[in-house]
Write an enzyme that holds these catalytic residues in place. Structure first.
Site, short mmCIF file in Angstrom:
data_model
loop_
_atom_site.label_atom_id
_atom_site.label_comp_id
_atom_site.label_asym_id
_atom_site.label_seq_id
_atom_site.Cartn_x
_atom_site.Cartn_y
_atom_site.Cartn_z
N ASN A 123 37.38 95.34 11.91
CA ASN A 123 36.86 94.40 10.96
C ASN A 123 37.83 93.28 10.37
O ASN A 123 38.98 94.26 9.41
CB ASN A 123 35.89 94.67 10.06
N LYS A 128 37.58 90.66 8.69
CA LYS A 128 36.51 90.31 8.01
C LYS A 128 36.91 88.85 7.82
O LYS A 128 36.93 87.80 8.66
CB LYS A 128 37.21 90.60 6.48
N HIS A 134 26.89 95.17 6.78
CA HIS A 134 28.03 95.49 6.32
C HIS A 134 27.35 95.51 4.68
O HIS A 134 27.04 94.38 4.24
CB HIS A 134 29.22 94.45 6.63
N GLU A 175 29.09 94.08 2.41
CA GLU A 175 29.84 92.78 2.09
C GLU A 175 29.02 91.61 2.23
O GLU A 175 28.10 90.89 1.83
CB GLU A 175 30.88 92.60 2.56
N GLU A 212 29.40 103.41 5.24
CA GLU A 212 30.45 103.25 4.74
C GLU A 212 30.80 103.33 3.21
O GLU A 212 29.84 102.33 2.73
CB GLU A 212 31.13 102.30 5.12
N GLY A 253 38.16 99.27 0.95
CA GLY A 253 39.64 98.04 -0.01
C GLY A 253 40.39 98.77 -0.59
O GLY A 253 40.48 98.34 -1.49
N SER A 271 38.16 102.43 3.79
CA SER A 271 40.23 103.14 3.29
C SER A 271 40.18 103.89 4.66
O SER A 271 41.41 104.95 4.14
CB SER A 271 40.57 103.26 2.37
P1 PGA Z 1 38.37 98.77 4.77
O1 PGA Z 1 37.57 98.61 5.17
O2 PGA Z 1 39.25 99.78 5.89
O3 PGA Z 1 39.23 97.73 4.07
O4 PGA Z 1 38.49 99.85 3.17
C1 PGA Z 1 36.43 99.03 5.81
C2 PGA Z 1 35.23 98.07 6.53
O5 PGA Z 1 34.70 97.10 5.08
O6 PGA Z 1 34.83 97.99 7.18
#
Ligand code: PGA
Length: 251
Positions: free
Chosen positions: A11, A13, A98, A100, A168, A174, A214
């Protein structure tokens, strides 16, 4: 050992300009010169790069996916993208729900389900995200929160079509922090049980449950080896071809 073939989705983003396609070319080189990966490899770039990723990835087996879609097939929704537009650009998958999107755009699980239905209607496979906040985990509510999100976010159509679930934990996205392997295993077992309850044994056991939050080259092999973890959703570490390839080859 699961019989479901693993899937690793990157992803990107809101990251990626035309020159990021060099990184995709490097990933393609690694995938085609190394040992053939066991996992299906999906890259979800920003919409501006979707058609290019679909075209460039095809020869190396990289599949393109969107990061979100609107629930409506078309209409007066400035700035939004429909599921059929993603399919038209070459996507086969789309991430919906997601955290976000849930946080930044106030998307409820009802909205997420409508988006997943729209994705299925356009011939896409939705990657439906669920996960608890740190406060919810600390309060002992992680499993009930995730169960509630699953019940509402996954459409009934998942009984007849392919969907993917991504667990997640929001506090792991992140941050460089992850749950323990036991915590991941417990949550994935719970999700599996819910899917079997709702869709029956054979369908419920065939739905991939990805872990995200992560995932890094350093921890991917052990996390992806946990029972009922059928792949990963990778944010930051999918931006560098070498890191993403290390994660893919660890499964
Ligand atoms: P990350 O993000 O691997 O940077 O923690 C995962 C995600 O939001 O899909």
């Amino acid at each position: 050992m699961s019989t479901i073939s693993p899937l690793i989705a990157g992803n990107w983003k809101m990251n990626g300009l035309t020159h990021s396609l060099d990184e995709l070319a490097e990933l393609a080189r690694l995938l085609t010169t190394g040992e053939a990966p066991r996992a299906l490899v999906v890259v979800c770039p920003p919409a501006t790069l979707l058609a290019a990723v679909a075209a460039q990835g095809a020869s190396s087996g990289i599949i393109a996916g969107g990061q979100d879609c609107h629930a409506e097939p078309s209409g007066a929704h400035t700035g939004d993208i429909s599921a059929s537009m993603l399919a038209d650009a070459g996507a086969q998958y789309v991430i919906v729900g997601h955290s976000e999107r849930r946080t930044d755009h106030g998307e409820s699980s009802d909205t997420v389900r409508e988006k997943a239905e729209a994705a299925i209607g356009a011939g896409l496979k939705p990657i439906i995200c669920v996960g608890e906040t740190e406060a919810q985990r600390n309060a002992g509510d992680a499993e009930s929160v995730v169960a509630g999100q699953l019940a509402t976010s996954i459409p009934d159509a998942a009984g007849q079509h392919e969907v993917i679930v991504a667990y997640e934990p929001i506090w792991a996205i992140g941050t460089g922090r992850t749950p323990t392997l036991d915590e991941i295993g417990q949550m994935h077992d719970t999700i599996r049980a819910r899917l079997v309850d709702r869709f029956g044994l054979s369908k419920g056991e065939s739905i991939r449950i990805l872990y995200g939050g992560s995932l890094k080259p350093q921890n991917a092999r052990e996390i992806l080896g946990v029972a009922n973890v059928n792949g990963g959703l990778v944010g930051g570490a999918s931006l560098l071809a070498k890191d993403f390839y290390t994660i893919i080859s660890g499964v």
